[in-house]
Design an enzyme around this catalytic site. Structure first.
Site, PDB file in Angstrom:
ATOM      1  CG  ASP A   1     -20.579 -45.191  -6.506  1.00 10.03           C
ATOM      2  OD1 ASP A   1     -21.158 -45.394  -7.525  1.00 10.03           O
ATOM      3  OD2 ASP A   1     -19.554 -44.965  -6.262  1.00 10.03           O
TER       4      ASP A   1
ATOM      5  CE1 TYR B   1     -13.959 -46.425  -4.896  1.00 11.72           C
ATOM      6  CE2 TYR B   1     -16.042 -46.994  -4.451  1.00 11.72           C
ATOM      7  CZ  TYR B   1     -15.008 -46.141  -5.248  1.00 11.72           C
ATOM      8  OH  TYR B   1     -15.492 -45.316  -5.994  1.00 11.72           O
TER       9      TYR B   1
ATOM     10  CE  LYS C   1     -17.706 -46.108  -9.001  1.00 11.18           C
ATOM     11  NZ  LYS C   1     -17.933 -46.522  -7.598  1.00 11.18           N
TER      12      LYS C   1
ATOM     13  CG  HIS D   1     -13.524 -47.314 -10.873  1.00 13.04           C
ATOM     14  ND1 HIS D   1     -13.268 -47.848  -9.564  1.00 13.04           N
ATOM     15  CD2 HIS D   1     -13.368 -46.100 -10.780  1.00 13.04           C
ATOM     16  CE1 HIS D   1     -13.090 -47.105  -8.740  1.00 13.04           C
ATOM     17  NE2 HIS D   1     -13.274 -45.860  -9.142  1.00 13.04           N
TER      18      HIS D   1
HETATM   19  N1  NAP Z   1     -15.914 -43.095 -10.236  1.00 12.43           N
HETATM   20  C1  NAP Z   1     -14.723 -42.497  -9.462  1.00 12.43           C
HETATM   21  O1  NAP Z   1     -13.650 -42.753  -9.977  1.00 12.43           O
HETATM   22  C2  NAP Z   1     -14.820 -41.974  -8.020  1.00 12.43           C
HETATM   23  C3  NAP Z   1     -13.867 -41.267  -7.631  1.00 12.43           C
HETATM   24  C4  NAP Z   1     -14.134 -40.615  -6.052  1.00 12.43           C
HETATM   25  C5  NAP Z   1     -15.117 -40.929  -5.746  1.00 12.43           C
HETATM   26  N2  NAP Z   1     -16.208 -41.750  -6.285  1.00 12.43           N
HETATM   27  C6  NAP Z   1     -17.540 -42.351  -5.517  1.00 12.43           C
HETATM   28  O2  NAP Z   1     -18.061 -41.032  -5.093  1.00 12.43           O
HETATM   29  C7  NAP Z   1     -18.235 -41.097  -3.653  1.00 12.43           C
HETATM   30  C8  NAP Z   1     -18.237 -39.643  -2.856  1.00 12.43           C
HETATM   31  O3  NAP Z   1     -16.956 -39.118  -3.148  1.00 12.43           O
HETATM   32  P1  NAP Z   1     -15.802 -38.827  -2.346  1.00 12.43           P
HETATM   33  O4  NAP Z   1     -15.804 -40.210  -1.215  1.00 12.43           O
HETATM   34  O5  NAP Z   1     -14.626 -38.618  -3.033  1.00 12.43           O
HETATM   35  O6  NAP Z   1     -15.897 -37.657  -1.368  1.00 12.43           O
HETATM   36  P2  NAP Z   1     -17.303 -36.669  -0.909  1.00 12.43           P
HETATM   37  O7  NAP Z   1     -18.435 -37.327  -0.735  1.00 12.43           O
HETATM   38  O8  NAP Z   1     -17.249 -35.433  -1.674  1.00 12.43           O
HETATM   39  O9  NAP Z   1     -16.562 -36.283   0.605  1.00 12.43           O
HETATM   40  C9  NAP Z   1     -16.540 -37.025   1.686  1.00 12.43           C
HETATM   41  C10 NAP Z   1     -16.031 -36.366   2.810  1.00 12.43           C
HETATM   42  O10 NAP Z   1     -16.568 -35.278   3.291  1.00 12.43           O
HETATM   43  C11 NAP Z   1     -16.958 -35.723   4.593  1.00 12.43           C
HETATM   44  N3  NAP Z   1     -18.460 -35.359   4.566  1.00 12.43           N
HETATM   45  C12 NAP Z   1     -19.364 -36.264   4.186  1.00 12.43           C
HETATM   46  N4  NAP Z   1     -20.692 -35.600   4.476  1.00 12.43           N
HETATM   47  C13 NAP Z   1     -20.237 -34.296   5.058  1.00 12.43           C
HETATM   48  C14 NAP Z   1     -21.155 -33.460   5.616  1.00 12.43           C
HETATM   49  N5  NAP Z   1     -22.616 -33.316   5.491  1.00 12.43           N
HETATM   50  N6  NAP Z   1     -20.641 -32.471   6.248  1.00 12.43           N
HETATM   51  C15 NAP Z   1     -19.203 -31.890   6.491  1.00 12.43           C
HETATM   52  N7  NAP Z   1     -18.231 -33.181   6.040  1.00 12.43           N
HETATM   53  C16 NAP Z   1     -19.124 -34.175   5.185  1.00 12.43           C
HETATM   54  C17 NAP Z   1     -16.644 -36.828   4.847  1.00 12.43           C
HETATM   55  O11 NAP Z   1     -16.150 -36.990   6.184  1.00 12.43           O
HETATM   56  P3  NAP Z   1     -17.073 -38.114   7.290  1.00 12.43           P
HETATM   57  O12 NAP Z   1     -17.116 -39.455   6.548  1.00 12.43           O
HETATM   58  O13 NAP Z   1     -16.280 -38.023   8.325  1.00 12.43           O
HETATM   59  O14 NAP Z   1     -18.478 -37.735   7.173  1.00 12.43           O
HETATM   60  C18 NAP Z   1     -15.407 -37.152   3.976  1.00 12.43           C
HETATM   61  O15 NAP Z   1     -14.282 -36.656   4.680  1.00 12.43           O
HETATM   62  C19 NAP Z   1     -17.155 -42.148  -3.204  1.00 12.43           C
HETATM   63  O16 NAP Z   1     -17.561 -42.526  -1.864  1.00 12.43           O
HETATM   64  C20 NAP Z   1     -17.254 -43.198  -4.349  1.00 12.43           C
HETATM   65  O17 NAP Z   1     -18.328 -43.857  -4.223  1.00 12.43           O
HETATM   66  C21 NAP Z   1     -16.028 -42.440  -7.389  1.00 12.43           C
END
Ligand code: NAP
Length: 325
Positions: free
Chosen positions: A48, A53, A82, A115
């Site tokens: 994704d 990004y 996006k 997005h």
């Molecule tokens: N459409 C939109 O507007 C939008 C907005 C936000 C996000 N997104 C997409 O959604 C994806 C995921 O959301 P997000 O990046 O906000 O956050 P997330 O996946 O909820 O959280 C990422 C965080 O959790 C940690 N983490 C990951 N796996 C873990 C585990 N098994 N145990 C403990 N900690 C863990 C990561 O650290 P480490 O890297 O150190 O493991 C990082 O600090 C994004 O990368 C993006 O592709 C889209």
């Protein structure tokens, strides 16, 4: 190569989308190619990405290496990007998609989203790329654009005809915007991507999408975690979900990590997940989230944490910094 079974969600155009993938927001440019390459080795097939990004070129390098080494073929991957807010004017859509495809080194996206339902003033990629929210270095001035969502969606539909995107979707739309889009869409979006975690369960929106045949992908599945990384103070006011007693109790019972329980809570609600991690150990954990089942009661207990709080709210990038001109 690890052999973890990831379910496939059938989209309304017949395409199959892996229910678990890797999110690329905040994956550092310097490591992104390796993270993507290693993730493919671990069994990830869905990535994704987004213009915003700032790591699409590097992600594409990871993909290219994996394909070159014969780990995977392009058709086995599901690559997502996006449309950034600065490119909503209909005539800007195809050129920017072509640039993004060039950065990835591929000739189509499996899925391409709007997005945010927010139009910002156009920024020429030669001036600043990715453009981001702010027009100035002081991060104060957000300048709105004039594109309508209907006009942008028409240009998104044209991408399918041109073979540049197999599926198209929307992100950060609420129920009212989805209903509005359904009134004019020639192509019903294949996927809606929204913030979704136990503090923001969005049940009515999930139900609307189920009825209309729109698949849902949840982001920020770990709630505040992602926003702590950004230094957003308000995220500290929330109990971390990884240490929340309700989540920890379920995790202990199943011999899983809290992260796996949070992802399984999503997937059992029919939601696809795209957790971001740059750690190999956590990448492994996050992929293996469909091989155990939470009970109805456990699902309910976790859903009861809902408080309707949205961490990723454009108004937070705004008030008091939104300065529409
Ligand atoms: N459409 C939109 O507007 C939008 C907005 C936000 C996000 N997104 C997409 O959604 C994806 C995921 O959301 P997000 O990046 O906000 O956050 P997330 O996946 O909820 O959280 C990422 C965080 O959790 C940690 N983490 C990951 N796996 C873990 C585990 N098994 N145990 C403990 N900690 C863990 C990561 O650290 P480490 O890297 O150190 O493991 C990082 O600090 C994004 O990368 C993006 O592709 C889209």
């Amino acid at each position: 190569m690890v052999n973890i079974q990831v379910p496939t969600i059938k989209l309304n155009n017949g395409a199959g989308m892996p229910q678990v993938g890797l999110g690329l927001w905040k994956v550092d440019k310097g490591t992104c190619a390796d993270v993507v390459y290693n993730a493919i080795k671990e069994g990830y097939r869905l990535f994704d990405g987004a213009c915003d990004y700032g790591n699409e070129t590097e992600a594409g390098q990871g993909v290219a290496r994996a394909i070159k080494e014969g780990l995977v073929t392009r058709s086995e991957l599901f690559i997502i990007s996006k449309l950034w807010n600065s490119f909503h004017d209909a005539e800007r859509v195809e050129p920017i998609v072509r640039k993004q495809l060039g950065d990835w080194g591929i000739d189509y996206f499996d899925l391409y989203y709007i997005h945010f339902p927010v139009s910002l003033q156009y920024v020429d990629p030669s001036v600043r790329y990715p453009p981001g929210w702010y027009m100035d270095g002081a991060r104060k001035e957000v300048v709105r654009g004039k594109a309508t969502l209907q006009g942008t969606w028409g240009a998104m539909e044209a991408l399918v005809g041109a073979g540049l995107a197999k599926s198209i979707g929307i992100s950060n739309y609420n129920g009212a915007l989805v209903l509005d889009l359904l009134a004019y869409a020639r192509i019903v979006p294949q996927v809606l991507q929204i913030e979704h975690h136990p503090y923001l369960t969005q049940a009515p929106l999930l139900e609307l999408c189920r009825r209309e045949g729109i698949a849902v992908t949840g982001y920020s599945s770990f709630g505040p975690q992602s926003f702590l990384d950004l230094g957003m103070k308000f995220a500290e006011d929330f109990q971390a979900l990884f240490s929340h007693p309700v989540v920890v109790a379920v995790a202990e019972k199943h011999g899983r990590t809290p992260a796996q329980v949070l992802l399984r809570w999503n997937t059992q609600r029919g939601v696809a997940v795209i957790p971001k991690s740059s750690s190999l150990e956590r990448l492994r954990q996050n992929l293996d989230v469909c091989s155990f089942d939470l009970s109805e009661q456990e699902l309910k207990d976790i859903s009861a944490l809902d408080c309707g709080f949205r961490f990723n709210n454009p108004l937070n990038y705004g008030i008091p910094v939104y300065n529409f001109v």
